[in-house]
Every structure is written in C-alpha cells, then in structure tokens.
Scaffold this motif. Structure first.
Motif, short mmCIF file in Angstrom:
data_model
loop_
_atom_site.label_atom_id
_atom_site.label_comp_id
_atom_site.label_asym_id
_atom_site.label_seq_id
_atom_site.Cartn_x
_atom_site.Cartn_y
_atom_site.Cartn_z
N ALA A 1 0.83 -1.09 0.20
CA ALA A 1 0.10 -0.02 0.05
C ALA A 1 0.97 1.16 0.03
O ALA A 1 0.66 2.18 -0.85
CB ALA A 1 -0.98 -0.02 1.27
N PHE B 1 -4.14 4.54 -0.51
CA PHE B 1 -4.66 3.50 0.18
C PHE B 1 -4.35 4.18 1.57
O PHE B 1 -3.43 4.76 1.97
CB PHE B 1 -4.14 2.13 0.06
CG PHE B 1 -4.74 1.57 -0.96
CD1 PHE B 1 -5.58 0.89 -0.60
CD2 PHE B 1 -4.19 1.59 -2.09
CE1 PHE B 1 -6.40 -0.15 -1.54
CE2 PHE B 1 -4.81 0.85 -3.12
CZ PHE B 1 -5.80 0.12 -3.09
N ASN B 2 -5.28 4.06 2.50
CA ASN B 2 -5.28 4.31 4.11
C ASN B 2 -4.16 3.53 4.44
O ASN B 2 -4.63 1.99 4.55
CB ASN B 2 -6.74 4.58 4.66
CG ASN B 2 -6.62 4.53 6.16
OD1 ASN B 2 -5.46 5.09 6.59
ND2 ASN B 2 -7.56 4.40 7.00
N TRP C 1 -11.61 -5.65 5.27
CA TRP C 1 -10.19 -6.11 4.89
C TRP C 1 -10.44 -6.79 3.60
O TRP C 1 -9.41 -6.96 2.90
CB TRP C 1 -9.66 -6.63 5.90
CG TRP C 1 -9.47 -6.09 7.31
CD1 TRP C 1 -9.96 -6.19 8.67
CD2 TRP C 1 -8.92 -4.56 7.30
NE1 TRP C 1 -9.61 -5.16 9.30
CE2 TRP C 1 -8.87 -4.50 8.46
CE3 TRP C 1 -8.06 -3.98 6.43
CZ2 TRP C 1 -8.37 -3.05 9.10
CZ3 TRP C 1 -7.45 -2.87 6.61
CH2 TRP C 1 -7.83 -2.29 8.07
N TYR D 1 -10.36 -4.19 0.98
CA TYR D 1 -8.93 -3.50 1.18
C TYR D 1 -8.05 -4.44 0.13
O TYR D 1 -7.12 -4.05 -0.75
CB TYR D 1 -8.36 -3.29 2.31
CG TYR D 1 -7.21 -2.37 2.70
CD1 TYR D 1 -7.41 -1.22 3.09
CD2 TYR D 1 -5.86 -2.92 2.07
CE1 TYR D 1 -6.31 -0.16 3.18
CE2 TYR D 1 -4.89 -1.99 2.18
CZ TYR D 1 -5.01 -0.70 3.03
OH TYR D 1 -4.02 0.15 2.97
N CYS D 2 -7.89 -5.69 0.55
CA CYS D 2 -6.92 -6.51 0.06
C CYS D 2 -7.13 -6.79 -1.58
O CYS D 2 -6.17 -6.84 -2.41
CB CYS D 2 -6.92 -7.85 0.56
SG CYS D 2 -5.72 -9.14 0.22
N SER E 1 -17.07 1.56 3.17
CA SER E 1 -15.77 0.78 3.46
C SER E 1 -14.86 1.54 2.46
O SER E 1 -13.64 1.59 2.78
CB SER E 1 -16.01 -0.66 3.09
OG SER E 1 -16.71 -1.32 4.10
N ILE F 1 -11.01 2.67 3.12
CA ILE F 1 -9.75 2.22 2.32
C ILE F 1 -9.10 3.36 2.05
O ILE F 1 -7.76 3.32 1.98
CB ILE F 1 -10.56 1.28 1.51
CG1 ILE F 1 -11.11 -0.04 2.13
CG2 ILE F 1 -9.18 0.80 0.66
CD1 ILE F 1 -11.65 -0.96 1.18
#
Length: 630
Positions: A303, A403-404, A441, A444-445, A494, A498
């Motif tokens: 990230a 990305f955070n 998650w 995110y992934c 979300s 993210i």
C-alpha cells in the motif's frame, strides 16, 4: 424396521429424502456422490435397513402450493418443484398400489410386527368413501414402502379451530396414526424445531433429518488453533523465534500439536511473554509445511509503495514519438465523448507536430480535460490497443487514489489477511459478529491487488444479499446500480475508509465519488446482486459475497460455480444475523444457511480456507460492542 413420517421441509431440503430414510440408493448419480461425500465428512455410512415411510397428502398439497405461490422466495419454489418431481419419478418407476385406509394401516401394523401376510379381507368400500382413493403405497427396491395417506377430513373438521395451519394438521395426523392405530413407534421427522416440539407433546418420537443436519453454528470449525511454543521440539522453537517457516512429518505433528491440522488451517503460537506468531498449514502427502504469516506486513508495504507511485501522473512524453498521435486519437475514440466532441478533439490532435513536445503536452491536456478522471487500467487499455504498453516505463495511477495505511490489524485479523492474500486459496469463508472487519479487509486486499496489477485479478466484484432487515422497500426504479444502492451503502462506506476520505469535506468526497464511478465504468469495481451474476463465468476476478449467511445453499452453489480461472471468492457472514427478520423472510435457518453448508462441507479441500473473527476483533465504538449483550 422404522416408520418415518417426514415433514414438508425435509423433502424441500433434500428432494431425495425418502430414498435416504428408506435405506435405498439415490437414483441420481450427482446427488448420490454429494450424499456419499457428506457421509464421509460426518464419518458415517449409508444405512441400508429398509424403513417404511408415510407421505401425507398434506405434504403433497403443501409442496404444490409452495411451488406455484408467487410471494414465496424463488429458491423455495425451486425446492418444492424438485421434491414433487422426485415423487412423480418414484411413482413412474415403481408404480402405485391403491389400498383403502383401514387395510393400509393394518398392513403397516403387520409389517412392523414382522408378519408378511397382507390383510386382504379388510378392503372395504367404507374406507374409500371416507378417505378417498389416494391411499396406497409405493414399494421400492429394498422392499421398503412409501405409504401415501389422505388425512381424516372429518377429524379435522371437528378440531378445525385448534389446528388451523398445515403444521398443526400434519402433527395431528401423525398423532392420530401413532395412537389410534397402534403405531406408536412412528417417528416424526422435521427440520422445524417448533413442529418437533408440537409432535413431542403428543408423545410422538421426533427426529431431525440426519443427512442435512448441520453442526450447531456455535460449534462450527473456527479455522485456527492455539498452541504454546515451549512444548515444541527445538527446531520448531528456533523457527518460530526467527519467524521462519518449517516442515513437520505427520508423526511429529501428532506429538507436537496433538492433531494434524486441516489444509490452510491457521496456527497461533504463543510464547511465555504472550508474543504471538501466526502460521498457515500447507499439507503434503506425509508432512505439512508451516508458513509464517507475513501478509499483514506485506500489505502495508504494498500500500505504501502504491501510494508513492500514485502521485506520479502519466506523462504523454513517455509514449514513443511515433505513437503519440495514434495514442491520443485512440484515447478520444475509446472515451465517452459524443461524436461532435470526438471530431473536434481528433482535429486538434492531427494539427500538432509529433516532435513538438510542448505542443503535444498542451493538446493532451485539452483532449483529456473534459473526460473526467482517467484510471490507470483505462490508460493501460489504450496503450495496449496501439501496441506500446511495454514501451512506457514506470508505474502511474492517474485516478490518484491513495490507500489508508493508518491502521493496525489485531488478533485473528492477521490470519484473515493471510487467507485473503494467498492466491493458492480460491475460496475463503469468514464468520463473525458485526464490526470485526470481515468486509472491510476483504475489499482492501482485493482493491490493492487489482489496482497494483501485481496479481492475476483485473477487477473486484462485490455481491450482497438484497433481503431487507425490516419493512420492504418495494419496487425500486432505475438502473441496476440505482436498484442496488440501498444495499451497497456499507460497501461505499468501506471504500471511504480504504482510501482515507472518511470525515473529509463534501467537496473531496464528491471528487472521490467521481473516481469510484470511473472505476465502476471501467469494470475495475462492480457491485452486483446474485441475479446479475447467474449465467456468467468470472475469470481473473476477486469476488466478495457479503451477507452470505442469507443465501440459500443452491445460491451459494451457483456463485461458487461462476468462479473462473485465476479468480478468488470470499464468502462473508454473521450467523447471529440469520435469526433476525432477514432470515425468517426467506426460510433460512442457522442450519440451512448456504454459508454454513460451505464451511462444514469444504473444510478439507486444499484450495479452501475458513476463519472465525471473534468479538475481540470488533473495530467499532465501545457502544457498538455492547450490541452483543442485548
């Protein structure tokens, strides 16, 4: 020999239930293979003992009503049609022997008593007038019989106010047969605990359908185990201390862990100082590799690297001189501009000199000014169309999304991330209470791997159940995206987390929304309902199925069957949400949920994995954590 009296829900849950209960072989090869596989998982064998079955006409009529009732869930109608079709095939293959009710009951009594003689002298017309001509039986291959019995309508009329619905009538009929006709060993089989409770009040033996019985959700496989480091052999302790992988033979595993872990099971090693190391088990024929879980650390590195490159804007001068005009023309033609805009822009492009760098940059800015945000995958598509994608060095991300990275994974979330990033695991299931980061998650992934172009995935598909929690919203007009919007708010929330725009100003959020819309237009992110997934094959996709506990087993089967080559599917759910109004609306229970079926039946496959995220992983406020106490 037993005498089974199945409820309607038993035949709906498995249309071949009567073959299974009677000890016969299932005639359908695919269903028989599935049945054998489930028996193997449960450590059981098929019981071939001939058992008789009473199929009440109430059950047949209820199946007929369900299969044609529009208000019913479509999968319930499908289950009812399958059950009636099997009954029809059974009658077609084995024939139907008509018999009056009194003779039928005596036949049951004599068979249960071990007498083979049939009571021919009991065939009286009185019974036919009272109970109709549908009474009779079907004799199957192993000698077991399926008795089809009409209810005693006069008896129902006399107690009609006490037994107003089919469940009550079915239990009353079973009680009448069991007590008045001396068939006390009758077993009432139902997957409805209320129906079993009612039957038990009449002193009828009750049983849940064993074949489809799913483990209590609270006792489901959790996907990980905990072990202290100290009792391990020296080589294992050294590897854990150095955070390195290691291999153990099955015999060494028995001594060290006490039990051979399942494929892709997570192992949590704890040392005396309460340090925690996560490993994932990768089985071989006679040994297992234990791989150290570093996906969490790698995730942050990826990230951070992505964010560093995302600020580098695409430079038109990186495109070879002889292809710049062709590139910009293709960019315009592939954009959403109308015909008039395209003619104007293409005219401006052809007027420039290929070697005039400053003029090329000016025209490029003019060409792209009204196109909105252009994403990296979109530019890559244009470059690829003119055959120069490999000529452009460096990475760039013109959507300018970052990305955070200001987060910390806790406890089982570390192991969860390992499963999400492992490309060798094609199917991941995750169960846990609300707020544990199951969906967050996974998204995110998925997005990091899709946007970074380092994995085989070229898009993320987010599928969610569209069952309302309370009052229905009714018909929703508009496009597919508009119809799904009320159910996709959690996903949009979300995405804000993210990409670090949660709590930002409305202006920044609007810019962010435009960028997400462009990614949707390019197919990088897709929000779908299951109706729009059916019939498609989805290669190179990262598929996230949220609220999976509300999907019927056949719906989950449909979704998993859509997964194409180099794709991954993550099934996310919370078993505590089934018993709410959501689950009761569509007839889903804790034991009939599609998610529960997948967790229990695919846990020993090498390309699947499961994990449970407990309450300690909840990422929401302290007040939200109190919800589990209500």
């Amino acid at each position: 020999m037993k005498l089974y009296f199945p409820d309607t829900n038993v035949l709906m849950q498995n249309s071949y239930a009567m073959y299974i209960l009677s000890g016969n072989i299932i005639p359908n090869a695919l269903e028989r293979e599935r049945y054998d596989n489930i028996l193997s998982l449960k450590g059981k064998e098929h019981d071939e003992t001939p058992n008789d079955i009473i199929l009440s006409d109430i059950v047949v009529r209820e199946l007929d009503n369900i299969k044609s009732e529009f208000k019913r869930d479509s999968w319930q109608r499908s289950d009812a049609r399958s059950a009636t079709r099997v009954i029809e095939e059974m009658i077609s293959q084995y024939g139907y022997n008509h018999m009056d009710k009194d003779t039928l009951i005596q036949s049951m009594q004599m068979r249960l008593a071990g007498k083979e003689d049939e009571p021919e002298d009991r065939k009286k017309s009185y019974a036919r007038k009272r109970y109709g001509d549908m009474n009779g039986f079907i004799e199957l291959d192993n000698g077991a019989r399926v008795y089809i019995l009409e209810p005693n309508l006069e008896a129902f009329d006399s107690v009609g106010t006490l037994y107003p619905d089919n469940d009550d009538r079915l239990v009353f009929q079973a009680a009448t047969i069991a007590s008045n006709d001396g068939l006390g060993i009758l077993k009432f089989v139902s997957n409805d605990y209320v129906a079993r409770f009612k039957a038990a009040r009449f002193k009828i033996d009750v049983e849940e359908f064993e074949y489809e019985r799913i483990t209590d959700p609270n006792q489901l496989y959790r996907g990980f185990s905990k072990h202290m480091v100290e009792p391990m052999i020296d080589s294992v302790r050294r590897s854990i201390s150095a955070r390195q992988g290691f291999n153990l033979s099955n015999s060494d595993i028995q001594r060290s862990l006490g039990k051979v872990p399942r494929p892709n099971q997570l192992i949590q090693f704890l040392d005396a100082s309460e340090g925690v190391s996560w490993y994932i088990a990768k089985p071989h024929a006679k040994s297992i590799d234990f791989r150290y879980c570093n996906a969490y650390d790698k995730l942050k590195e990826d990230a951070r690297s992505f964010n560093e490159h995302s600020s580098k804007e695409f430079n038109i001068l990186d495109v070879p001189v002889d292809k710049r005009i062709q590139f910009m023309t293709s960019l315009v033609n592939m954009s959403g501009a109308n015909k008039k805009q395209k003619r104007s822009k293409n005219g401006r492009i052809t007027a420039i000199s290929e070697a005039d760098d400053e003029m090329v940059k000016i025209v490029y800015r003019e060409v792209t000014k009204s196109m909105g945000t252009i994403g990296k995958p979109y530019l890559a598509k244009v470059l690829d169309s003119i055959g120069c994608q490999q000529d452009v060095e460096g990475r760039w991300n013109s959507v300018n999304l970052k990305f955070n990275i200001d987060f910390n994974l806790v406890h089982e979330q570390v192991g969860y991330m390992e499963l999400l990033k492992d490309i060798d695991i094609g199917l991941v299931t995750v169960n846990g209470p609300a707020g544990t980061g199951k969906s967050l998650w996974a998204m995110y992934c998925a997005l990091l791997q899709v946007l970074d172009n380092t994995k085989p995935y070229d898009g993320m598909i987010y599928v969610r159940s569209t069952v309302e929690a309370g009052e229905g919203l009714g018909f929703l007009p508009g496009t597919e995206r508009s119809k799904l919007a009320p159910w996709m708010e959690t996903a949009y929330g979300s995405l804000e987390y993210i990409f670090g725009v949660r709590g930002e100003s409305p202006t920044k959020k609007n810019i962010f929304a435009d960028k997400i819309s462009r990614l949707e237009e390019d197919g990088i992110i897709q929000f779908k309902s299951i109706d729009y997934v059916a019939g498609r094959t989805l290669p190179n996709k990262y598929i996230i199925v949220d609220e999976a506990q509300l999907f019927h087993p056949k719906q989950i089967k449909l979704l998993v069957g859509r997964v194409g080559i180099d794709s991954k599917i993550v099934l996310i759910g919370d078993m505590d949400q089934i018993s709410t109004n959501k689950g009761t609306k569509i007839g889903i229970t804790e034991r009939s949920s599609g998610l529960v079926n997948v967790i229990e039946r695919l846990i020993d496959q090498n390309n699947t994995a499961h994990i449970y995220l407990p309450e300690r992983c909840v990422m929401r406020s302290e007040v939200a954590k109190l919800a589990n106490l209500i």
